[in-house]
Write a protein that holds these residues in place. Structure first.
Motif, PDB file in Angstrom:
ATOM      1  N   PHE A  31      35.651  12.023 -17.522  1.00  0.00           N
ATOM      2  CA  PHE A  31      35.887  13.423 -17.891  1.00  0.00           C
ATOM      3  C   PHE A  31      37.051  14.023 -17.108  1.00  0.00           C
ATOM      4  N   PHE A  32      37.314  13.490 -15.918  1.00  0.00           N
ATOM      5  CA  PHE A  32      38.412  13.978 -15.083  1.00  0.00           C
ATOM      6  C   PHE A  32      39.225  12.771 -14.619  1.00  0.00           C
ATOM      7  N   PRO A  33      40.046  12.202 -15.507  1.00  0.00           N
ATOM      8  CA  PRO A  33      40.727  10.932 -15.199  1.00  0.00           C
ATOM      9  C   PRO A  33      41.724  11.017 -14.057  1.00  0.00           C
ATOM     10  N   GLY A  34      42.134  12.223 -13.683  1.00  0.00           N
ATOM     11  CA  GLY A  34      43.079  12.339 -12.581  1.00  0.00           C
ATOM     12  C   GLY A  34      42.430  12.363 -11.209  1.00  0.00           C
ATOM     13  N   THR A  35      41.118  12.343 -11.162  1.00  0.00           N
ATOM     14  CA  THR A  35      40.406  12.438  -9.888  1.00  0.00           C
ATOM     15  C   THR A  35      40.599  11.169  -9.061  1.00  0.00           C
ATOM     16  N   GLN A  36      40.801  11.370  -7.756  1.00  0.00           N
ATOM     17  CA  GLN A  36      40.908  10.266  -6.808  1.00  0.00           C
ATOM     18  C   GLN A  36      39.652  10.256  -5.924  1.00  0.00           C
ATOM     19  N   PHE A  37      39.303   9.073  -5.412  1.00  0.00           N
ATOM     20  CA  PHE A  37      38.086   8.943  -4.620  1.00  0.00           C
ATOM     21  C   PHE A  37      38.374   8.216  -3.313  1.00  0.00           C
ATOM     22  N   LEU A  38      37.841   8.760  -2.227  1.00  0.00           N
ATOM     23  CA  LEU A  38      37.759   8.060  -0.949  1.00  0.00           C
ATOM     24  C   LEU A  38      36.316   7.594  -0.812  1.00  0.00           C
ATOM     25  N   VAL A  39      36.097   6.310  -0.846  1.00  0.00           N
ATOM     26  CA  VAL A  39      34.753   5.746  -0.869  1.00  0.00           C
ATOM     27  C   VAL A  39      34.430   5.149   0.494  1.00  0.00           C
ATOM     28  N   PHE A  40      33.398   5.669   1.153  1.00  0.00           N
ATOM     29  CA  PHE A  40      33.033   5.232   2.495  1.00  0.00           C
ATOM     30  C   PHE A  40      31.718   4.454   2.450  1.00  0.00           C
ATOM     31  N   GLY A  41      31.718   3.275   3.090  1.00  0.00           N
ATOM     32  CA  GLY A  41      30.494   2.487   3.138  1.00  0.00           C
ATOM     33  C   GLY A  41      30.760   1.022   3.427  1.00  0.00           C
ATOM     34  N   ASP A  42      29.758   0.219   3.172  1.00  0.00           N
ATOM     35  CA  ASP A  42      29.795  -1.220   3.456  1.00  0.00           C
ATOM     36  C   ASP A  42      30.660  -1.926   2.415  1.00  0.00           C
ATOM     37  N   GLU A  43      31.825  -2.394   2.842  1.00  0.00           N
ATOM     38  CA  GLU A  43      32.783  -3.017   1.916  1.00  0.00           C
ATOM     39  C   GLU A  43      32.176  -4.217   1.205  1.00  0.00           C
ATOM     40  N   ALA A  44      31.353  -5.006   1.896  1.00  0.00           N
ATOM     41  CA  ALA A  44      30.778  -6.209   1.291  1.00  0.00           C
ATOM     42  C   ALA A  44      29.887  -5.867   0.099  1.00  0.00           C
ATOM     43  N   ARG A  45      29.271  -4.690   0.121  1.00  0.00           N
ATOM     44  CA  ARG A  45      28.400  -4.279  -0.988  1.00  0.00           C
ATOM     45  C   ARG A  45      29.142  -3.466  -2.039  1.00  0.00           C
ATOM     46  N   ILE A  46      30.152  -2.746  -1.618  1.00  0.00           N
ATOM     47  CA  ILE A  46      30.816  -1.826  -2.537  1.00  0.00           C
ATOM     48  C   ILE A  46      31.939  -2.494  -3.328  1.00  0.00           C
ATOM     49  N   LYS A  47      32.723  -3.354  -2.688  1.00  0.00           N
ATOM     50  CA  LYS A  47      33.888  -3.939  -3.354  1.00  0.00           C
ATOM     51  C   LYS A  47      33.522  -4.704  -4.626  1.00  0.00           C
ATOM     52  N   PRO A  48      32.443  -5.520  -4.644  1.00  0.00           N
ATOM     53  CA  PRO A  48      32.094  -6.194  -5.894  1.00  0.00           C
ATOM     54  C   PRO A  48      31.776  -5.218  -7.022  1.00  0.00           C
ATOM     55  N   LEU A  49      31.231  -4.060  -6.682  1.00  0.00           N
ATOM     56  CA  LEU A  49      30.935  -3.052  -7.704  1.00  0.00           C
ATOM     57  C   LEU A  49      32.222  -2.416  -8.221  1.00  0.00           C
ATOM     58  N   LEU A  50      33.152  -2.152  -7.327  1.00  0.00           N
ATOM     59  CA  LEU A  50      34.431  -1.584  -7.750  1.00  0.00           C
ATOM     60  C   LEU A  50      35.233  -2.583  -8.576  1.00  0.00           C
ATOM     61  N   ASP A  51      35.119  -3.864  -8.240  1.00  0.00           N
ATOM     62  CA  ASP A  51      35.864  -4.896  -8.973  1.00  0.00           C
ATOM     63  C   ASP A  51      35.480  -4.934 -10.450  1.00  0.00           C
ATOM     64  N   LYS A  52      34.275  -4.467 -10.760  1.00  0.00           N
ATOM     65  CA  LYS A  52      33.828  -4.421 -12.156  1.00  0.00           C
ATOM     66  C   LYS A  52      34.375  -3.191 -12.881  1.00  0.00           C
ATOM     67  N   GLN A  53      35.025  -2.276 -12.118  1.00  0.00           N
ATOM     68  CA  GLN A  53      35.546  -1.035 -12.688  1.00  0.00           C
ATOM     69  C   GLN A  53      37.038  -0.928 -12.345  1.00  0.00           C
ATOM     70  N   PRO A  54      37.905  -1.660 -13.039  1.00  0.00           N
ATOM     71  CA  PRO A  54      39.330  -1.682 -12.671  1.00  0.00           C
ATOM     72  C   PRO A  54      39.991  -0.312 -12.648  1.00  0.00           C
ATOM     73  N   ASP A  55      39.668   0.542 -13.614  1.00  0.00           N
ATOM     74  CA  ASP A  55      40.279   1.873 -13.641  1.00  0.00           C
ATOM     75  C   ASP A  55      39.844   2.689 -12.425  1.00  0.00           C
ATOM     76  N   LEU A  56      38.572   2.584 -12.080  1.00  0.00           N
ATOM     77  CA  LEU A  56      38.075   3.309 -10.909  1.00  0.00           C
ATOM     78  C   LEU A  56      38.682   2.745  -9.631  1.00  0.00           C
ATOM     79  N   THR A  57      38.808   1.439  -9.564  1.00  0.00           N
ATOM     80  CA  THR A  57      39.396   0.803  -8.387  1.00  0.00           C
ATOM     81  C   THR A  57      40.814   1.313  -8.134  1.00  0.00           C
ATOM     82  N   ALA A  58      41.561   1.482  -9.215  1.00  0.00           N
ATOM     83  CA  ALA A  58      42.941   1.959  -9.089  1.00  0.00           C
ATOM     84  C   ALA A  58      43.003   3.391  -8.554  1.00  0.00           C
ATOM     85  N   ALA A  59      41.918   4.148  -8.750  1.00  0.00           N
ATOM     86  CA  ALA A  59      41.894   5.542  -8.313  1.00  0.00           C
ATOM     87  C   ALA A  59      41.113   5.730  -7.019  1.00  0.00           C
ATOM     88  N   SER A  60      40.711   4.631  -6.374  1.00  0.00           N
ATOM     89  CA  SER A  60      39.835   4.717  -5.207  1.00  0.00           C
ATOM     90  C   SER A  60      40.447   4.040  -3.987  1.00  0.00           C
TER      91      SER A  60
END
Length: 347
Positions: A31-60
């Protein structure tokens, strides 16, 4: 054109984190494609989830931290040990100006303590308040305080009314919201002295962008007769939990009734579309997101048990607040109260 917003996300907070969090911000970004995200947490758990969302990864931007504020951590412990946690770093990003708003589904008490310690209260605000939207017969209303302040004086209640009205203008889009104080009756003579004194101030102010309508009782909260219900944190939290329990009671009783016989099961088939509409309206995921108002920065609290849709709902509300510069609106309205009181004193 609305500016793009950066959201600082505590990816480890909540019953179903980080999966729910990443899916939720992915939904919100549609709904807000220009939004950027700073994601804080355990990289080992979060990165595989972001890898499934390429568009989100590019904005995070993923910032690793192994520290987490647990659900049972006391606020005092969070202040000592949580500064480098995913929750603490998300709030710090708002303080540093690298994010416009922080969001977490984690421990409410810890979030409040860290937010107040790191961001401090705005000039003219004595105490921050927790506000959240509530489903009503007419759509949505908001109530504050919902638990941040057990005891409040008249100044606190006036400030809550101003902040609540500014929130409704930005998130619900109402230009002149109605505001009322929760009381034991609607008559002017009823209630504690602090409530009556707050009513006098709000009633006397002529330049606030709100319509103060006096007092409401508890049975009027769900009718939607007013847009902003103002009360102390003790009463507000009890009212909120009572409403949530009543909603569950009604839902469970309806389920039992429709399963009790063949005729009631047939009745369910005939009424199922209406019942689904009722369920959707009462679903807390559709009204998710409490905000700590009165701080020098925006901090959003998602329900700990929210699903991805609920977290996305909280994120979109956070974006609305940031885009409409809620903190500036509150500051301007607080100054109107000061000007009105000065004019009254000079008269």
């Amino acid at each position: 054109m609305a500016k793009n917003i950066t959201i600082a996300v505590d990816a480890m907070g909540g019953d179903h984190a980080p999966d729910m969090v990443i899916e939720g911000i992915a939904q919100a970004r549609t709904f807000f494609p220009g939004t950027q995200f700073l994601v804080f947490g355990d990289e080992a758990r979060i990165k595989p989830l972001l890898d499934k969302q390429p568009d989100l990864t590019a904005a995070s931007t993923l910032v690793h931290t192994s520290d987490v504020v647990t659900s049972d951590m006391k606020p005092s412990q969070a202040l000592r040990k949580g500064r480098q946690s995913s929750m603490g770093l998300a709030i710090q990003a708002v303080k540093d100006g690298t994010a416009d708003v922080a969001i977490s589904a984690g421990n409410t008490g810890a979030l409040m303590a860290l937010a107040k310690f790191l961001l401090r209260t705005m000039p003219g605000i004595d105490r921050p308040a927790l506000i959240s939207p509530l489903p009503t017969l007419r759509g949505e209303s908001v109530m504050l305080d919902l638990g941040a302040n057990v005891e409040c004086d008249s100044n606190n209640l006036v400030q809550f009314g101003i902040m609540g009205a500014a929130y409704v203008r930005t998130v619900l889009g109402l230009s002149n919201p109605t505001v009322a104080l929760l009381n034991v009756g609607v008559e002017d003579l009823k209630g504690k002295d602090s409530i009556k004194a707050a009513a006098d101030v709000l009633r006397a102010s002529k330049h606030l962008p709100l319509d103060f309508v006096g007092f409401v009782e508890g049975n009027h909260i769900a009718t939607g007769e007013v847009d902003v219900v103002v009360t102390d944190g003790f009463t507000g939290n009890v009212a909120l939990k009572t409403a949530e329990g009543t909603a569950r009671l009604v839902t469970d009783l309806l389920g039992r009734a429709f399963r009790s016989s063949m005729s009631t099961k047939l009745g369910y088939l005939l009424a199922r579309h209406g019942l689904r509409s009722l369920r959707d309206h009462m679903d807390p995921n559709n009204h998710n997101g409490g905000v700590f108002l009165g701080l020098n920065g925006l901090v959003m609290k998602s329900h700990g048990g929210a699903n991805a849709h609920g977290f996305a709902s909280a994120v979109t509300s956070a974006i609305d607040m940031a885009q409409n510069d809620l903190i500036r609106l509150i500051s301007e309205d607080l100054q109107r109260i000061v000007d009105d009181e000065a004019a009254a004193g000079a008269a």
